[in-house]
Design a protein around this motif. Sequence first.
Motif, PDB file in Angstrom:
ATOM      1  N   ALA A 167       0.813  -1.221   0.000  1.00 47.54           N
ATOM      2  CA  ALA A 167       0.000   0.000   0.000  1.00 47.54           C
ATOM      3  C   ALA A 167       0.843   1.265   0.000  1.00 47.54           C
ATOM      4  CB  ALA A 167      -0.938  -0.002   1.204  1.00 47.54           C
ATOM      5  N   ILE A 168       2.087   1.178   0.430  1.00 48.81           N
ATOM      6  CA  ILE A 168       2.928   2.376   0.523  1.00 48.81           C
ATOM      7  C   ILE A 168       4.031   2.380  -0.537  1.00 48.81           C
ATOM      8  CG2 ILE A 168       2.486   2.609   2.987  1.00 48.81           C
ATOM      9  CD1 ILE A 168       5.270   1.437   3.474  1.00 48.81           C
ATOM     10  N   LEU A 169       4.004   1.455  -1.472  1.00 46.28           N
ATOM     11  CA  LEU A 169       5.083   1.378  -2.455  1.00 46.28           C
ATOM     12  C   LEU A 169       5.160   2.619  -3.340  1.00 46.28           C
ATOM     13  CD1 LEU A 169       5.073  -2.349  -3.654  1.00 46.28           C
ATOM     14  CD2 LEU A 169       6.852  -1.138  -2.392  1.00 46.28           C
ATOM     15  N   ILE A 170       4.007   3.104  -3.806  1.00 44.77           N
ATOM     16  CA  ILE A 170       4.023   4.263  -4.713  1.00 44.77           C
ATOM     17  C   ILE A 170       4.528   5.523  -4.011  1.00 44.77           C
ATOM     18  CG2 ILE A 170       2.584   5.783  -6.115  1.00 44.77           C
ATOM     19  CD1 ILE A 170       0.923   3.365  -6.857  1.00 44.77           C
ATOM     20  N   PRO A 171       3.979   5.901  -2.837  1.00 46.41           N
ATOM     21  CA  PRO A 171       4.558   7.082  -2.156  1.00 46.41           C
ATOM     22  C   PRO A 171       6.006   6.870  -1.744  1.00 46.41           C
ATOM     23  CG  PRO A 171       2.920   5.997  -0.770  1.00 46.41           C
ATOM     24  CD  PRO A 171       2.793   5.400  -2.133  1.00 46.41           C
ATOM     25  N   LEU A 172       6.360   5.640  -1.364  1.00 48.78           N
ATOM     26  CA  LEU A 172       7.755   5.361  -0.995  1.00 48.78           C
ATOM     27  C   LEU A 172       8.669   5.538  -2.201  1.00 48.78           C
ATOM     28  CD1 LEU A 172       9.731   4.398   1.174  1.00 48.78           C
ATOM     29  CD2 LEU A 172       9.219   2.048   0.495  1.00 48.78           C
ATOM     30  N   TYR A 173       8.227   5.077  -3.351  1.00 49.98           N
ATOM     31  CA  TYR A 173       9.015   5.243  -4.577  1.00 49.98           C
ATOM     32  C   TYR A 173       9.178   6.726  -4.918  1.00 49.98           C
ATOM     33  CZ  TYR A 173      10.398   4.905  -9.473  1.00 49.98           C
ATOM     34  OH  TYR A 173      11.070   5.043 -10.672  1.00 49.98           O
ATOM     35  N   GLN A 174       8.108   7.503  -4.758  1.00 45.36           N
ATOM     36  CA  GLN A 174       8.178   8.931  -5.066  1.00 45.36           C
ATOM     37  C   GLN A 174       9.142   9.648  -4.130  1.00 45.36           C
ATOM     38  OE1 GLN A 174       6.558  10.335  -7.775  1.00 45.36           O
ATOM     39  NE2 GLN A 174       7.931  12.057  -7.282  1.00 45.36           N
ATOM     40  N   VAL A 175       9.098   9.297  -2.849  1.00 43.98           N
ATOM     41  CA  VAL A 175      10.022   9.909  -1.878  1.00 43.98           C
ATOM     42  C   VAL A 175      11.464   9.550  -2.217  1.00 43.98           C
ATOM     43  CG1 VAL A 175      10.747   9.901   0.529  1.00 43.98           C
ATOM     44  CG2 VAL A 175       8.317  10.030  -0.023  1.00 43.98           C
ATOM     45  N   ALA A 176      11.702   8.262  -2.520  1.00 46.09           N
ATOM     46  CA  ALA A 176      13.061   7.831  -2.871  1.00 46.09           C
ATOM     47  C   ALA A 176      13.538   8.528  -4.141  1.00 46.09           C
ATOM     48  CB  ALA A 176      13.090   6.308  -3.044  1.00 46.09           C
ATOM     49  N   LYS A 177      12.650   8.725  -5.090  1.00 43.63           N
ATOM     50  CA  LYS A 177      13.010   9.412  -6.332  1.00 43.63           C
ATOM     51  C   LYS A 177      13.364  10.867  -6.055  1.00 43.63           C
ATOM     52  CE  LYS A 177      11.196  10.643 -10.900  1.00 43.63           C
ATOM     53  NZ  LYS A 177      10.020  10.560 -11.811  1.00 43.63           N
ATOM     54  N   ASP A 178      12.556  11.549  -5.247  1.00 42.57           N
ATOM     55  CA  ASP A 178      12.808  12.953  -4.939  1.00 42.57           C
ATOM     56  C   ASP A 178      14.114  13.140  -4.168  1.00 42.57           C
ATOM     57  OD1 ASP A 178      10.433  13.562  -6.192  1.00 42.57           O
ATOM     58  OD2 ASP A 178       9.269  13.657  -4.330  1.00 42.57           O
TER      59      ASP A 178
END
Length: 268
Positions: A114-125
Motif C-alpha cells: 500500500a505504501i510502495l508508490i509514495p515510498l518510490y516517489q520519496v526515494a526518487k525525490d
Amino acid sequence: MKWIYRIVSLLAAAVFLLPILWMLSVSVKEEGMPIVTVLDWVKPPYSLAVYGEVLQATKLPLWVWNSFFIAVCVTALTIVIAAMAGFALSKIKFRLKAAVFFAVLAGLLIPGEAILIPLYQVAKDMGLLNTYLGLILPSLASPIAIIVLKSFFDGVPNDLLESVQIDGGGNWRIFFSIMLPLTRPAVASMAILTFIGSWNNFLWPFMSVTDDSLFTLPMGIPTLMSQYTVDYVKPMVINTISSLPIFLLFLVFEKQIIKGVSLSGIKG
C-alpha cells in the motif's frame, strides 16, 4: 510410542531434504548430459565445471555480495532502532506514550504494497533510486521488531533499573548494561529473522533498482534463469550458490532461529 515419533520425524525430514539433495545432485552433473531415467539424475559422472562457468560468466558473485551487504546493514540498523524504540516504550515514561505505541502497532495493519508508490516517489525525490541507501533505508522501519523487543523488555524487573539509577546510571547505561544482555536471545532471534527477510526481499529492490550491478539475488536469479530454458544444470548451480549462505546461516544459528520462532510467536 517413541519409535513411532522417530519414524514420522525421519520421514518428515526426508520430505524436506529430498529436494535439496536433488538440487545438489543435478548441480554437479555434466552439462548437456541426456536424462532418460530417474536414476540418471543422481548417477555419475560428476563435474564442477559448470560452477566455474557460472561464477566467471555471470554477475552472480556480485549479487550475492549485494544481498549479503544489504542484509547485514538492514539487520544491524533495524535491531538498533527497534531495540531503542522498544526500550523507550517499555521503560521510559513520556507524554503520549500509549499513542506512540498504538501508532507503531498500526504499522502492522498497513500492507507494504500500500505504501510502495509514495515510498518510490520519496526515494526518487531524494535521489535514492539505484543506490545502496535506497535499498537499505526503507527497510529499517520494522513495527514487528519493535513490538517483539518491547514485550521482552517488559519482562525485565524494574527493580534492576532502579538499582542502576540509584548508582547514578542513566537510560543509556540501563539500556546497554541491563536490557541488552538480559534480552540477548530475543535480540539475536530478531536479528536472524530480519536478515532472512532482507535476503529474500524482492518487491522493493525490483521497483527501485534498474542497474544490474546493484541487483540482489531475488532480482538477478530470474534474469539468469530466463537464459537457460533447456539445460537443467546451470539453473541448479545458480540456485545452489544463492542458497548456500542461508544454509550456512541456519547451520550456525539453528538454536537461535528455533528459539526466536518459538519465543516471538512469528511463523513463516
